[in-house]
Write an enzyme that holds these catalytic residues in place. Structure first.
Site, short mmCIF file in Angstrom:
data_model
loop_
_atom_site.label_atom_id
_atom_site.label_comp_id
_atom_site.label_asym_id
_atom_site.label_seq_id
_atom_site.Cartn_x
_atom_site.Cartn_y
_atom_site.Cartn_z
N THR A 255 1.00 -1.26 0.13
CA THR A 255 -0.01 0.10 0.17
C THR A 255 0.99 1.28 -0.02
OG1 THR A 255 -0.07 0.31 2.46
CG2 THR A 255 -1.85 -1.21 1.21
N ASP A 256 0.24 2.46 -0.62
CA ASP A 256 0.95 3.76 -0.24
C ASP A 256 0.67 3.74 1.13
OD1 ASP A 256 2.27 5.74 -1.14
OD2 ASP A 256 0.83 6.71 -2.46
N ALA A 257 1.36 4.96 1.64
CA ALA A 257 1.33 5.07 3.09
C ALA A 257 -0.05 5.24 3.45
CB ALA A 257 2.29 6.45 3.50
N LEU A 258 -0.47 4.65 4.70
CA LEU A 258 -1.91 4.58 5.02
C LEU A 258 -2.46 5.98 5.74
CD1 LEU A 258 -2.54 0.70 5.75
CD2 LEU A 258 -3.32 2.12 3.88
#
Length: 484
Positions: A255-258
């Site tokens: 994931t991209d940064a959550l």
């Protein structure tokens, strides 16, 4: 309620955290020993290569197969060279050169530096097709606006990185290039039919999958035809049906940064976002840069365990995700990097990317004026411009909204003016200032951001560098005949 240690360890194996400072604090090392998949390094963690190598060695003492990730795209997004600017041009410059062999060599050089510092996963390349000139977050991070060109260079970048023994993580699936919003601050929407995505945004991802990219990063964007109201990161139709089943990807979905608003706002926080991403098919969750203590990691673990207890998540999904994260770590440990490449490679590449429209004759020793612009979160506060590369020329920095033509003409004292900017076409009041100045005085404009079709009337020359890295700045100074 106490969490079963075995279950806690399983969940930790799906998480990429972060830590402050230039040496990992005890808690960051302890989390790795407890099973945490790894950590992402940011500019705040970097002083020099030797220090980064010591940091990664400390993490590996806790567990040899720890994942150490970084955003080292070259060009405008650099962590290793955040204090000076990257010695490599970014993707837009490489795309402008059009030499896929050069792209492979540049990325192999980046990978070689990362491998020497103990980094195992590069959260790069960006393979988004930048199809909108006003995209606020991709821009020069993209190889261009042509899907075929982007696909070719994306595959070359993956091949180069992985030849150096560093796993590539291509981003941002299913394509962030058509957005006019930044997912760090909100949830962007790409409202097009799936047929447009397949023709425009998805070919580079097909190319990197064919090149055996070990990881693909999700985008916190909404594509109504696929995701409804949710971001792609939370949508199994994107991560499973499209990425895995249709495109055949078998590696780790990261994931991209959550903590980015495109994910956190949609889910109600980082921990709920982690649950939704795992349920959708993500394998390795980037908690993001803002992890200053272990509390956030433990909160995420508790939310995932609660979701297992109430049936929102199935244990086999977590085991599958942890297994793919472990496979990624195992590949990076086993990879044998190739030899290093020429140290001047990035500067030579940046020189090849420069484009000049107009004439640069009779510049002499001009006044160099840098137009102040903000940086994106992805870029950070990295130095840019001609500053360190110009010999005897006088330089100053101005805000376009806080200066005027008479002031600049008086300061120039008869010398030509070289204006230097990034994304000048969308910088407040800059286009009008430049055209008014050019009507009254000899002006050259150097565009170091994403070039739009706009060209200011009256300037002697328009110079495009396709990026603002240290290498791009030196290339521009050399082209102008100002390099000292």
């Amino acid at each position: 309620m106490a969490i079963d240690p075995g279950l806690r360890r399983l969940v930790l194996r799906t998480l990429l955290a972060a830590f402050p400072g230039t040496a990992p604090p005890r808690w960051a090392v302890d989390l790795v020993a407890d099973g945490l998949a790894g950590h992402t390094l940011f500019g705040r963690n970097v002083v020099d290569p030797a220090q980064v190598a010591a940091t990664t060695a400390a993490l590996r003492q806790a567990r040899p197969d720890v994942v150490v990730a970084i955003d080292e795209e070259g060009g405008d997004v650099t962590r290793l060279a955040h204090a000076t600017g990257s010695p490599y041009p970014g993707n837009a410059a490489l795309g402008a050169v059009g030499d896929v062999g050069l792209t492979r060599r540049v990325y192999q050089a980046i990978g070689t530096e990362l491998a020497a510092a103990g980094v195992t996963v590069n959260l790069a390349p960006t393979v988004d097709v930048n199809s909108h000139d006003d995209n606020p977050i991709i821009g020069t991070r993209s190889f261009g606006a042509d899907p075929v060109r982007v696909a070719a260079h994306a595959a070359a970048a993956v091949t180069g990185l992985q030849a150096a023994g560093v796993a590539a993580c291509a981003k941002h699936f299913p394509g962030h290039g058509a957005t006019v919003a930044d997912s760090h601050y909100e949830l962007p929407t790409v409202d097009v039919p799936l047929s447009v995505l397949r023709a425009r945004d998805l070919p580079p991802f097909a190319a990197v999958i064919a090149a055996d990219a070990k990881a693909v990063m999700t985008a916190h964007i909404r594509v109504p035809a696929l995701t409804g109201a949710a971001p792609a990161t939370f949508t199994s139709a994107v991560l499973v049906d499209l990425l895995r089943h249709e495109y055949g990807f078998t590696g780790a979905v990261v994931t991209d940064a959550l903590e980015m608003k495109g994910a956190a706002l949609a889910a109600g926080g980082v921990a709920p976002a982690a649950v939704r991403a795992l349920a959708a098919g993500a394998d390795l969750l980037c908690i993001g840069a803002d992890v200053d203590e272990p509390a956030l990691v433990e909160e995420v673990v508790a939310h995932v365990v609660a979701a297992l207890d109430d049936g929102r998540l199935d244990r086999t999904r977590i085991e599958q995700a942890a297994g793919r994260a472990a496979d990624l770590a195992a590949w990076t440990r086993a990879a044998a990097p190739d030899a290093a490449v020429a140290t001047d490679l990035g500067y030579a590449a940046a020189r090849r990317a420069v484009r000049v429209e107009g004439s640069l004759t009779d510049l002499g020793t001009p006044l160099v004026v840098q137009l102040v612009s903000s940086s994106t979160i992805a870029e950070g506060r990295v130095p840019w411009g001609l500053g360190p590369h110009v010999g005897g020329a006088e330089q100053l920095r101005v805000v376009a909204t806080e200066t005027d033509v008479p002031t600049l003409v008086e300061r120039a004292a008869g010398r030509p003016i070289v204006l230097v900017g990034r994304h000048v076409h969308r910088l407040a009041e800059a286009p009008a200032l430049i055209e008014a100045l050019a009507a009254a005085h000899p002006v050259v404009l150097v565009e170091m951001g994403w070039p739009s079709p706009w060209r200011p009337a009256g300037v002697r020359a328009f110079v495009t560098t396709y990026g603002a890295s240290h290498a791009n700045g030196r290339a521009a100074a050399e082209t102008l005949g100002l390099a000292g």
